[in-house]
Design a protein around this motif. Structure first.
Motif, PDB file in Angstrom:
ATOM      1  N   GLN A  41       1.293   6.966 -20.165  1.00  3.84           N
ATOM      2  CA  GLN A  41       0.654   8.058 -19.430  1.00  3.84           C
ATOM      3  C   GLN A  41      -0.661   7.607 -18.804  1.00  3.84           C
ATOM      4  OE1 GLN A  41       0.361  11.231 -22.297  1.00  3.84           O
ATOM      5  NE2 GLN A  41       2.577  11.423 -22.477  1.00  3.84           N
ATOM      6  N   ALA A  42      -1.419   6.800 -19.533  1.00  3.26           N
ATOM      7  CA  ALA A  42      -2.684   6.285 -19.003  1.00  3.26           C
ATOM      8  C   ALA A  42      -2.430   5.385 -17.797  1.00  3.26           C
ATOM      9  CB  ALA A  42      -3.443   5.524 -20.090  1.00  3.26           C
ATOM     10  N   GLU A  43      -1.463   4.509 -17.919  1.00  2.01           N
ATOM     11  CA  GLU A  43      -1.142   3.629 -16.792  1.00  2.01           C
ATOM     12  C   GLU A  43      -0.697   4.442 -15.578  1.00  2.01           C
ATOM     13  OE1 GLU A  43       1.792  -0.045 -15.469  1.00  2.01           O
ATOM     14  OE2 GLU A  43       1.782   0.576 -17.571  1.00  2.01           O
ATOM     15  N   ALA A  44       0.117   5.465 -15.809  1.00  3.74           N
ATOM     16  CA  ALA A  44       0.567   6.313 -14.708  1.00  3.74           C
ATOM     17  C   ALA A  44      -0.611   7.031 -14.049  1.00  3.74           C
ATOM     18  CB  ALA A  44       1.597   7.321 -15.212  1.00  3.74           C
ATOM     19  N   ALA A  45      -1.574   7.465 -14.843  1.00  6.82           N
ATOM     20  CA  ALA A  45      -2.759   8.134 -14.292  1.00  6.82           C
ATOM     21  C   ALA A  45      -3.571   7.172 -13.440  1.00  6.82           C
ATOM     22  CB  ALA A  45      -3.616   8.700 -15.426  1.00  6.82           C
ATOM     23  N   HIS A  46      -3.726   5.936 -13.903  1.00 10.39           N
ATOM     24  CA  HIS A  46      -4.448   4.937 -13.119  1.00 10.39           C
ATOM     25  C   HIS A  46      -3.683   4.611 -11.828  1.00 10.39           C
ATOM     26  CE1 HIS A  46      -7.826   4.011 -15.741  1.00 10.39           C
ATOM     27  NE2 HIS A  46      -6.996   4.073 -16.768  1.00 10.39           N
ATOM     28  N   ARG A  47      -2.360   4.578 -11.904  1.00 14.47           N
ATOM     29  CA  ARG A  47      -1.559   4.325 -10.703  1.00 14.47           C
ATOM     30  C   ARG A  47      -1.716   5.466  -9.685  1.00 14.47           C
ATOM     31  NH1 ARG A  47       1.968   0.169 -10.815  1.00 14.47           N
ATOM     32  NH2 ARG A  47       2.298  -0.833 -12.824  1.00 14.47           N
ATOM     33  N   ARG A  48      -1.724   6.693 -10.168  1.00 14.90           N
ATOM     34  CA  ARG A  48      -1.908   7.838  -9.255  1.00 14.90           C
ATOM     35  C   ARG A  48      -3.270   7.763  -8.574  1.00 14.90           C
ATOM     36  NH1 ARG A  48       0.768  10.392 -13.441  1.00 14.90           N
ATOM     37  NH2 ARG A  48      -1.184  11.129 -14.378  1.00 14.90           N
ATOM     38  N   ARG A  49      -4.289   7.466  -9.348  1.00 20.76           N
ATOM     39  CA  ARG A  49      -5.623   7.381  -8.772  1.00 20.76           C
ATOM     40  C   ARG A  49      -5.700   6.202  -7.802  1.00 20.76           C
ATOM     41  NH1 ARG A  49      -8.716   9.513 -12.659  1.00 20.76           N
ATOM     42  NH2 ARG A  49      -8.925  11.424 -11.492  1.00 20.76           N
ATOM     43  N   ARG A  50      -5.092   5.077  -8.143  1.00 13.39           N
ATOM     44  CA  ARG A  50      -5.046   3.929  -7.237  1.00 13.39           C
ATOM     45  C   ARG A  50      -4.377   4.306  -5.922  1.00 13.39           C
ATOM     46  NH1 ARG A  50      -0.385  -0.017  -8.301  1.00 13.39           N
ATOM     47  NH2 ARG A  50       0.597   1.914  -7.643  1.00 13.39           N
ATOM     48  N   ASP A  51      -3.211   4.938  -6.010  1.00 11.95           N
ATOM     49  CA  ASP A  51      -2.471   5.302  -4.803  1.00 11.95           C
ATOM     50  C   ASP A  51      -3.272   6.250  -3.917  1.00 11.95           C
ATOM     51  OD1 ASP A  51      -0.441   3.725  -5.820  1.00 11.95           O
ATOM     52  OD2 ASP A  51       0.829   5.411  -6.413  1.00 11.95           O
ATOM     53  N   ALA A  52      -3.929   7.220  -4.531  1.00 10.49           N
ATOM     54  CA  ALA A  52      -4.742   8.168  -3.768  1.00 10.49           C
ATOM     55  C   ALA A  52      -5.908   7.461  -3.085  1.00 10.49           C
ATOM     56  CB  ALA A  52      -5.250   9.283  -4.682  1.00 10.49           C
ATOM     57  N   LEU A  53      -6.520   6.515  -3.782  1.00 14.21           N
ATOM     58  CA  LEU A  53      -7.639   5.772  -3.195  1.00 14.21           C
ATOM     59  C   LEU A  53      -7.187   4.885  -2.039  1.00 14.21           C
ATOM     60  CD1 LEU A  53      -9.838   4.669  -6.216  1.00 14.21           C
ATOM     61  CD2 LEU A  53     -10.578   5.969  -4.222  1.00 14.21           C
ATOM     62  N   VAL A  54      -6.042   4.255  -2.171  1.00 13.13           N
ATOM     63  CA  VAL A  54      -5.526   3.417  -1.087  1.00 13.13           C
ATOM     64  C   VAL A  54      -5.321   4.261   0.163  1.00 13.13           C
ATOM     65  CG1 VAL A  54      -3.522   2.075  -0.295  1.00 13.13           C
ATOM     66  CG2 VAL A  54      -4.519   1.620  -2.552  1.00 13.13           C
ATOM     67  N   VAL A  55      -4.707   5.420   0.005  1.00 12.76           N
ATOM     68  CA  VAL A  55      -4.489   6.312   1.145  1.00 12.76           C
ATOM     69  C   VAL A  55      -5.831   6.784   1.708  1.00 12.76           C
ATOM     70  CG1 VAL A  55      -3.580   8.573   1.829  1.00 12.76           C
ATOM     71  CG2 VAL A  55      -2.189   7.045   0.420  1.00 12.76           C
ATOM     72  N   GLN A  56      -6.710   7.205   0.841  1.00 18.17           N
ATOM     73  CA  GLN A  56      -8.018   7.715   1.266  1.00 18.17           C
ATOM     74  C   GLN A  56      -8.805   6.662   2.049  1.00 18.17           C
ATOM     75  OE1 GLN A  56     -10.368   9.158  -2.002  1.00 18.17           O
ATOM     76  NE2 GLN A  56     -12.182   9.463  -0.767  1.00 18.17           N
ATOM     77  N   LEU A  57      -8.897   5.461   1.507  1.00 15.62           N
ATOM     78  CA  LEU A  57      -9.652   4.411   2.182  1.00 15.62           C
ATOM     79  C   LEU A  57      -8.976   3.972   3.477  1.00 15.62           C
ATOM     80  CD1 LEU A  57     -10.765   2.292  -0.902  1.00 15.62           C
ATOM     81  CD2 LEU A  57     -12.237   3.677   0.586  1.00 15.62           C
ATOM     82  N   SER A  58      -7.658   3.916   3.466  1.00 20.66           N
ATOM     83  CA  SER A  58      -6.917   3.519   4.666  1.00 20.66           C
ATOM     84  C   SER A  58      -7.101   4.515   5.799  1.00 20.66           C
ATOM     85  CB  SER A  58      -5.426   3.383   4.360  1.00 20.66           C
ATOM     86  OG  SER A  58      -5.191   2.372   3.429  1.00 20.66           O
ATOM     87  N   THR A  59      -7.000   5.788   5.485  1.00 20.70           N
ATOM     88  CA  THR A  59      -7.085   6.806   6.536  1.00 20.70           C
ATOM     89  C   THR A  59      -8.507   7.026   7.023  1.00 20.70           C
ATOM     90  OG1 THR A  59      -7.173   8.591   4.901  1.00 20.70           O
ATOM     91  CG2 THR A  59      -4.995   8.015   5.777  1.00 20.70           C
ATOM     92  N   SER A  60      -9.503   6.662   6.201  1.00 20.19           N
ATOM     93  CA  SER A  60     -10.895   6.843   6.620  1.00 20.19           C
ATOM     94  C   SER A  60     -11.456   5.602   7.309  1.00 20.19           C
ATOM     95  CB  SER A  60     -11.769   7.209   5.424  1.00 20.19           C
ATOM     96  OG  SER A  60     -11.888   6.098   4.554  1.00 20.19           O
ATOM     97  N   GLY A  61     -10.633   4.565   7.421  1.00 15.12           N
ATOM     98  CA  GLY A  61     -11.084   3.346   8.072  1.00 15.12           C
ATOM     99  C   GLY A  61     -11.850   2.409   7.163  1.00 15.12           C
ATOM    100  N   GLY A  62     -11.881   2.718   5.879  1.00 15.28           N
ATOM    101  CA  GLY A  62     -12.573   1.859   4.928  1.00 15.28           C
ATOM    102  C   GLY A  62     -11.749   0.632   4.580  1.00 15.28           C
ATOM    103  N   ASP A  63     -12.409  -0.346   4.003  1.00 15.06           N
ATOM    104  CA  ASP A  63     -11.715  -1.548   3.559  1.00 15.06           C
ATOM    105  C   ASP A  63     -10.964  -1.247   2.267  1.00 15.06           C
ATOM    106  OD1 ASP A  63     -12.598  -3.181   5.626  1.00 15.06           O
ATOM    107  OD2 ASP A  63     -14.430  -3.721   4.560  1.00 15.06           O
TER     108      ASP A  63
END
Length: 145
Positions: A41-63
């Motif tokens: 469950q912890a790993e899945a939570a970290h994966r969800r947060r990772r995925d959200a951050l990748v999308v967030q940074l990608s769409t905002s033009g961040g590295d």
């Protein structure tokens, strides 16, 4: 020392999420029963947060920092005790990155950083309890002791 931008702070938090996911792969194989379920469950939570951050940074033009093939663990994980100790450390280290992001973020990004900090502080406490440690909480989660 210059305070990182919000994008830089979130990118650093993303790198911490990558490392946490890697570590949980080593943690889970040394646990059984409810502890193994908690690690999944912890790993899945970290994966969800990772995925959200990748999308967030990608769409905002961040590295978006790249994930690495492997990460150095602070110690060998050879049994249940060392796996539980690493789980505590993973949550504390990841919380520290999110705590650092609080200073650089505002609005929804700050809410996101605070939610992650709280989630990881609570999870570290649960891991300490599972490990039978007597100091189950810390005064300032995410802050070096």
């Amino acid at each position: 020392m210059r305070q990182p931008s919000a994008a830089e702070a979130l990118a650093a938090a993303l790198s911490a999420e990558y490392a946490a996911i890697y570590a949980y792969g080593r943690i889970g194989v040394r646990l059984t029963g409810a502890a193994r379920d908690a690690a999944r469950q912890a790993e899945a939570a970290h994966r969800r947060r990772r995925d959200a951050l990748v999308v967030q940074l990608s769409t905002s033009g961040g590295d978006v920092p790249p994930d690495r093939a492997g990460y150095a663990l602070p110690f060998a994980v050879t049994d249940k005790a060392s796996a539980l100790r690493l789980a505590v450390e993973v949550e504390e280290r990841t919380a520290a990155h999110w705590r650092a992001a609080l200073a650089s973020t505002t609005g929804a990004d700050r809410d996101q950083a605070l939610a992650a900090l709280v989630e990881y502080a609570v999870r570290a406490t649960r891991w300490r309890k599972t490990a039978g440690l007597t100091r189950q909480t810390v005064a300032f989660p995410g802050r070096p002791t």
